[in-house]
Motif scaffolding. Structure first.
Motif, PDB file in Angstrom:
ATOM      1  N   SER A  83       0.856  -1.192   0.000  1.00  0.00           N
ATOM      2  CA  SER A  83       0.000   0.000   0.000  1.00  0.00           C
ATOM      3  C   SER A  83       0.888   1.237   0.000  1.00  0.00           C
ATOM      4  N   CYS A  84       0.501   2.217  -0.785  1.00  0.00           N
ATOM      5  CA  CYS A  84       1.269   3.455  -0.889  1.00  0.00           C
ATOM      6  C   CYS A  84       1.230   4.202   0.443  1.00  0.00           C
ATOM      7  N   GLU A  85       2.380   4.648   0.897  1.00  0.00           N
ATOM      8  CA  GLU A  85       2.468   5.404   2.145  1.00  0.00           C
ATOM      9  C   GLU A  85       1.812   6.772   2.040  1.00  0.00           C
ATOM     10  N   ARG A  86       1.682   7.310   0.838  1.00  0.00           N
ATOM     11  CA  ARG A  86       1.123   8.652   0.663  1.00  0.00           C
ATOM     12  C   ARG A  86      -0.380   8.643   0.421  1.00  0.00           C
ATOM     13  N   CYS A  87      -0.823   7.814  -0.514  1.00  0.00           N
ATOM     14  CA  CYS A  87      -2.239   7.862  -0.898  1.00  0.00           C
ATOM     15  C   CYS A  87      -3.033   6.632  -0.465  1.00  0.00           C
ATOM     16  N   SER A  88      -2.357   5.654   0.074  1.00  0.00           N
ATOM     17  CA  SER A  88      -2.959   4.397   0.573  1.00  0.00           C
ATOM     18  C   SER A  88      -3.493   3.472  -0.522  1.00  0.00           C
ATOM     19  N   ARG A  89      -3.297   3.833  -1.786  1.00  0.00           N
ATOM     20  CA  ARG A  89      -3.715   2.927  -2.874  1.00  0.00           C
ATOM     21  C   ARG A  89      -2.726   1.774  -2.972  1.00  0.00           C
ATOM     22  N   ALA A  90      -3.159   0.711  -3.620  1.00  0.00           N
ATOM     23  CA  ALA A  90      -2.289  -0.452  -3.823  1.00  0.00           C
ATOM     24  C   ALA A  90      -1.140  -0.091  -4.767  1.00  0.00           C
ATOM     25  N   ILE A  91       0.033  -0.559  -4.413  1.00  0.00           N
ATOM     26  CA  ILE A  91       1.192  -0.407  -5.296  1.00  0.00           C
ATOM     27  C   ILE A  91       1.101  -1.542  -6.304  1.00  0.00           C
ATOM     28  N   PRO A  92       1.172  -1.227  -7.608  1.00  0.00           N
ATOM     29  CA  PRO A  92       1.050  -2.283  -8.623  1.00  0.00           C
ATOM     30  C   PRO A  92       2.086  -3.393  -8.430  1.00  0.00           C
TER      31      PRO A  92
END
Length: 117
Positions: free
Chosen positions: A88-97
Motif C-alpha cells: 500500500s502506498c504510504e502517501r495515498c494508501s492505494r495499492a502499489i502495482p
C-alpha cells in the motif's frame, strides 16, 4: 499473514541476505584497500596510480553506501509486511502495482506518488 505475504517475506529475506553478503564483501574490499594504501608510501597526489586508488576508494565507498541503504529499505519492507501495510502506498494508501513491487520490492509509494517527488 497470508501465504502470499509469506512468500513475499521469504523473497525479501533472501534479497536481504544477498545484499548483506554483498555489503560485507564490499566492506572487506574497502578495508583491504585502505590497509594496502596505508602500508604503501604512495601519495595519491604524486603517485601515477594515485588517482586510480582514490577513485577506487570513492567508488567502493559509494557502492557500499548504496548496499547499506538497500538493507535499510528491505528492513522497512519486512516491517511493512509484519504490520500489514506492505503493498500500500504510504502517501495515498492505494495499492502499489505488482509490477512495481517485482521491480522494486522495497517500494513504499505507488508510481503516481513516486513521480510527484
Amino acid at each position: 499473514m497470508t501465504s502470499d505475504s509469506g512468500t513475499v517475506r521469504e523473497a525479501l529475506l533472501r534479497l536481504r541476505q544477498e545484499t548483506e553478503a554483498q555489503a560485507a564483501a564490499l566492506d572487506g574490499d574497502l578495508r583491504s584497500l585502505f590497509e594496502a594504501s596505508r602500508a604503501s608510501n604512495a601519495d595519491d597526489e604524486h603517485d601515477p596510480e594515485g588517482s586510480t586508488i582514490a577513485f577506487e576508494r570513492a567508488q567502493l565507498t559509494a557502492v557500499l553506501d548504496a548496499a547499506r541503504r538497500r538493507l535499510a529499505e528491505l528492513d522497512v519492507a519486512l516491517r511493512r509486511i509484519d504490520d500489514g501495510s506492505y503493498g500500500s502506498c504510504e502517501r495515498c494508501s492505494r495499492a502499489i502495482p505488482a509490477d512495481r513491487l517485482v521491480a522494486r520490492p522495497s517500494a513504499r509509494t505507488c508510481v503516481a506518488c513516486a513521480s510527484r517527488r
